[in-house]
Design a protein around this motif. Structure first.
Motif, mmCIF file in Angstrom:
data_model
loop_
_atom_site.group_PDB
_atom_site.id
_atom_site.type_symbol
_atom_site.label_atom_id
_atom_site.label_comp_id
_atom_site.label_asym_id
_atom_site.label_seq_id
_atom_site.Cartn_x
_atom_site.Cartn_y
_atom_site.Cartn_z
ATOM 1 N N THR A 177 0.846 -1.198 0.000
ATOM 2 C CA THR A 177 0.000 0.000 0.000
ATOM 3 C C THR A 177 0.879 1.244 0.000
ATOM 4 O OG1 THR A 177 -0.085 0.166 2.414
ATOM 5 C CG2 THR A 177 -1.711 -1.267 1.337
ATOM 6 N N PRO A 178 0.364 2.387 -0.477
ATOM 7 C CA PRO A 178 1.165 3.615 -0.452
ATOM 8 C C PRO A 178 1.669 3.973 0.940
ATOM 9 C CG PRO A 178 -0.750 3.905 -1.859
ATOM 10 C CD PRO A 178 -0.925 2.588 -1.184
ATOM 11 N N ALA A 179 0.792 3.842 1.942
ATOM 12 C CA ALA A 179 1.213 4.161 3.310
ATOM 13 C C ALA A 179 2.274 3.190 3.790
ATOM 14 C CB ALA A 179 0.011 4.150 4.248
ATOM 15 N N GLY A 180 2.106 1.917 3.456
ATOM 16 C CA GLY A 180 3.082 0.910 3.856
ATOM 17 C C GLY A 180 4.425 1.120 3.187
ATOM 18 N N GLN A 181 4.415 1.504 1.916
ATOM 19 C CA GLN A 181 5.658 1.774 1.201
ATOM 20 C C GLN A 181 6.407 2.929 1.852
ATOM 21 O OE1 GLN A 181 4.389 2.424 -2.835
ATOM 22 N NE2 GLN A 181 4.123 0.236 -3.284
ATOM 23 N N THR A 182 5.660 3.974 2.223
ATOM 24 C CA THR A 182 6.290 5.113 2.905
ATOM 25 C C THR A 182 6.865 4.687 4.244
ATOM 26 O OG1 THR A 182 4.828 6.715 1.837
ATOM 27 C CG2 THR A 182 5.881 7.392 3.896
ATOM 28 N N TRP A 183 6.119 3.894 4.991
ATOM 29 C CA TRP A 183 6.558 3.458 6.320
ATOM 30 C C TRP A 183 7.865 2.687 6.230
ATOM 31 C CZ3 TRP A 183 7.706 -0.803 9.227
ATOM 32 C CH2 TRP A 183 7.641 -0.668 10.621
ATOM 33 N N PHE A 184 7.954 1.722 5.331
ATOM 34 C CA PHE A 184 9.169 0.924 5.199
ATOM 35 C C PHE A 184 10.324 1.762 4.645
ATOM 36 C CE2 PHE A 184 6.342 -2.728 5.609
ATOM 37 C CZ PHE A 184 7.131 -3.629 6.315
ATOM 38 N N ARG A 185 10.043 2.644 3.688
ATOM 39 C CA ARG A 185 11.106 3.446 3.095
ATOM 40 C C ARG A 185 11.719 4.405 4.109
ATOM 41 N NH1 ARG A 185 11.022 8.440 1.413
ATOM 42 N NH2 ARG A 185 8.747 8.537 1.347
ATOM 43 N N VAL A 186 10.859 5.119 4.835
ATOM 44 C CA VAL A 186 11.358 6.100 5.801
ATOM 45 C C VAL A 186 12.098 5.403 6.942
ATOM 46 C CG1 VAL A 186 10.703 7.927 7.414
ATOM 47 C CG2 VAL A 186 9.591 7.766 5.183
ATOM 48 N N SER A 187 11.620 4.214 7.327
ATOM 49 C CA SER A 187 12.310 3.443 8.363
ATOM 50 C C SER A 187 13.754 3.165 7.950
ATOM 51 C CB SER A 187 11.581 2.119 8.608
ATOM 52 O OG SER A 187 12.281 1.315 9.533
ATOM 53 N N LYS A 188 13.944 2.774 6.704
ATOM 54 C CA LYS A 188 15.292 2.478 6.204
ATOM 55 C C LYS A 188 16.129 3.742 6.054
ATOM 56 C CE LYS A 188 17.651 0.136 2.370
ATOM 57 N NZ LYS A 188 17.457 -0.624 1.102
ATOM 58 N N GLU A 189 15.507 4.804 5.535
ATOM 59 C CA GLU A 189 16.238 6.054 5.319
ATOM 60 C C GLU A 189 16.698 6.680 6.629
ATOM 61 O OE1 GLU A 189 13.580 8.462 3.065
ATOM 62 O OE2 GLU A 189 14.048 7.468 1.149
ATOM 63 N N ALA A 190 15.940 6.460 7.706
ATOM 64 C CA ALA A 190 16.309 7.041 9.001
ATOM 65 C C ALA A 190 17.681 6.557 9.462
ATOM 66 C CB ALA A 190 15.254 6.721 10.054
ATOM 67 N N LEU A 191 18.083 5.371 9.029
ATOM 68 C CA LEU A 191 19.387 4.835 9.427
ATOM 69 C C LEU A 191 20.542 5.520 8.714
ATOM 70 C CD1 LEU A 191 18.620 1.009 9.640
ATOM 71 C CD2 LEU A 191 18.739 2.678 11.498
ATOM 72 N N THR A 192 20.236 6.337 7.712
ATOM 73 C CA THR A 192 21.287 7.067 6.995
ATOM 74 C C THR A 192 21.263 8.558 7.306
ATOM 75 O OG1 THR A 192 19.918 7.438 5.018
ATOM 76 C CG2 THR A 192 21.179 5.384 5.130
ATOM 77 N N ASP A 193 20.300 9.012 8.104
ATOM 78 C CA ASP A 193 20.249 10.434 8.462
ATOM 79 C C ASP A 193 21.512 10.829 9.216
ATOM 80 O OD1 ASP A 193 17.835 10.772 7.273
ATOM 81 O OD2 ASP A 193 16.654 10.850 9.107
ATOM 82 N N SER A 194 21.945 12.069 9.015
ATOM 83 C CA SER A 194 23.233 12.492 9.576
ATOM 84 C C SER A 194 23.117 13.606 10.609
ATOM 85 C CB SER A 194 24.168 12.948 8.452
ATOM 86 O OG SER A 194 23.574 13.998 7.694
ATOM 87 N N LEU A 195 21.915 13.988 11.030
ATOM 88 C CA LEU A 195 21.792 15.024 12.053
ATOM 89 C C LEU A 195 22.480 14.556 13.331
ATOM 90 C CD1 LEU A 195 18.185 16.454 11.673
ATOM 91 C CD2 LEU A 195 20.322 17.228 10.647
#
Length: 395
Positions: free
Chosen positions: A49-67
């Motif tokens: 689902t669109p919401a599910g795709q966002t949830w999984f994508r952002v979860s993975k991207e958070a591990l690369t955030d540099s703040l």
């Protein structure tokens, strides 16, 4: 018969190919609450689902955030809609135990909260080292290697919440002189000795002659003896860490080589032997790390209460898109270090507020860049969906 064998071969091949699909191990054998939740979403096919795709994508991207933020500090995070996960990187001073305590907003008690702690390996990839099994608990982690750490926070699919997180530290060792504390320290690391010929590789703690000197950690005695500088000395190898603890100028030693000791056990008595013969009785306490030599022992035993700036009352802007009413610099660190400046926003530019601290905000720009800004006046603006970490196609 041949047709049956051929059909069986096709079936077995299909099973083999399916079994070799690169499904993450964590989805087969979930360990953390987040992994178990991910498995539930996958079983329900919600990742399509669109919401599910966002949830999984952002979860993975958070591990690369540099703040990045220095510790200790506090921050209140927004989690929800296009921002179901956020993260922050930080360093913990050697000799300190990190304590991470999240607290959800009372209004959001029905939403899930997943908290996982990672260290960033030399190749830049995150490796999970701790996680919160109970939303009301605390993550405790002793830092020995100076690693960059990353904390990821995430809420459930379709849920939202605000969570205040306190990043505090404590000393990893007990104070080495019985019934004494930091007020008894009379000489610090790095002070000149012998007219500048050498520097002080430890700290001195004054106490009456005969005061018990105690084990600051569990371990075993590796050496006892006498030398010109330290007089009567004891070396203790701390259990589960790369440190050797050095106790010098003792009036007497009360342990022997190979003896196992526990925190608080008496190792000897305070004196002024060695080159301290002309000084008041005191303990010279040093720490040596295998491979790097002497390190400053003060952070290891400093039990004075940390001063952590408190959070403001919850902002009306948290999670909203707002306009900055004056020009402001954007930084990659919550300390607003000038060397980490990302850009400058003109007055009336739009940002989305993703978090808040005592004197600033975590924000995301219209192009998806995240950063910190110091406290500035903000103004309500019409909701702008472009200020999101979603791509245009996903919006």
């Amino acid at each position: 018969m041949k047709r049956l064998i051929r059909l069986l071969a096709i079936v077995l091949s299909a099973i083999f190919i399916y079994a070799c699909k690169p499904v993450p191990v964590s989805h087969w054998f979930p360990v953390t609450p987040l992994e178990k939740y991910e498995k539930e979403l996958l079983q329900a096919k919600l990742e399509t689902t669109p919401a599910g795709q966002t949830w999984f994508r952002v979860s993975k991207e958070a591990l690369t955030d540099s703040l990045f933020s220095p510790t200790p500090y506090q921050e209140r995070f927004y989690l929800g809609d296009s921002v179901p996960a956020q993260s922050v990187r930080f360093l913990v001073q050697e000799g300190r135990r990190l304590l991470i305590t999240p607290e959800k907003s009372v209004a959001d008690t029905g939403s899930r909260l997943f908290v996982e702690l990672y260290k960033i390996k030399t190749n830049g990839k995150p490796q999970r080292i701790e996680y919160l099994s109970d939303e009301n608990g605390t993550i405790s982690y002793a830092e020995n290697e100076g690693d960059t750490l990353l904390l990821r926070l995430q809420t459930g699919l379709g849920q939202k919440l605000t969570v205040a997180v306190t990043f505090a530290t404590q000393p990893v060792l007990d104070f080495p002189v019985a019934d004494h504390g930091m007020s008894s320290v009379i000489s610090f690391w790095g002070v000149e000795r012998d007219g500048g010929a050498r520097s002080h590789e430890g700290i001195d703690i004054k106490a009456k002659r005969g005061t018990p000197v105690v084990a600051s950690d569990n371990g075993f005695i590796t050496s006892t003896g006498t030398n010109n500088l330290g007089g009567k000395v004891v070396f203790l190898s701390a259990a589960g860490s790369p440190y050797s603890l050095y106790y010098a100028h003792l009036d007497s030693q009360l342990v022997h080589i190979g003896q196992r000791v526990l925190r608080g056990d008496t190792l000897g008595l305070v004196g002024n032997t060695g080159n301290a013969i002309t000084t008041i009785p005191h303990l010279h306490f040093g720490i040596y790390s295998r491979g790097t030599g002497a390190v400053n022992p003060l952070p290891f035993i400093n039990d004075r209460k940390e001063k952590i700036p408190g959070l403001p009352e919850q902002s009306r802007w948290l999670g909203d898109t707002v306009a900055v009413r004056k020009k402001v610099n954007v930084f990659a660190t919550s300390s607003f270090n000038t060397t980490t400046k990302i850009t400058t926003l003109p007055a009336n530019d739009k940002v989305r507020v993703l978090g808040e601290m005592a004197k600033g905000y975590r924000i995301v720009l219209q192009d998806g860049t995240k950063g910190y800004i110091p406290t500035v006046p903000l103004a309500e603006t019409k909701k702008d969906k472009s200020v999101s970490i979603l791509s245009a196609s996903e919006q």
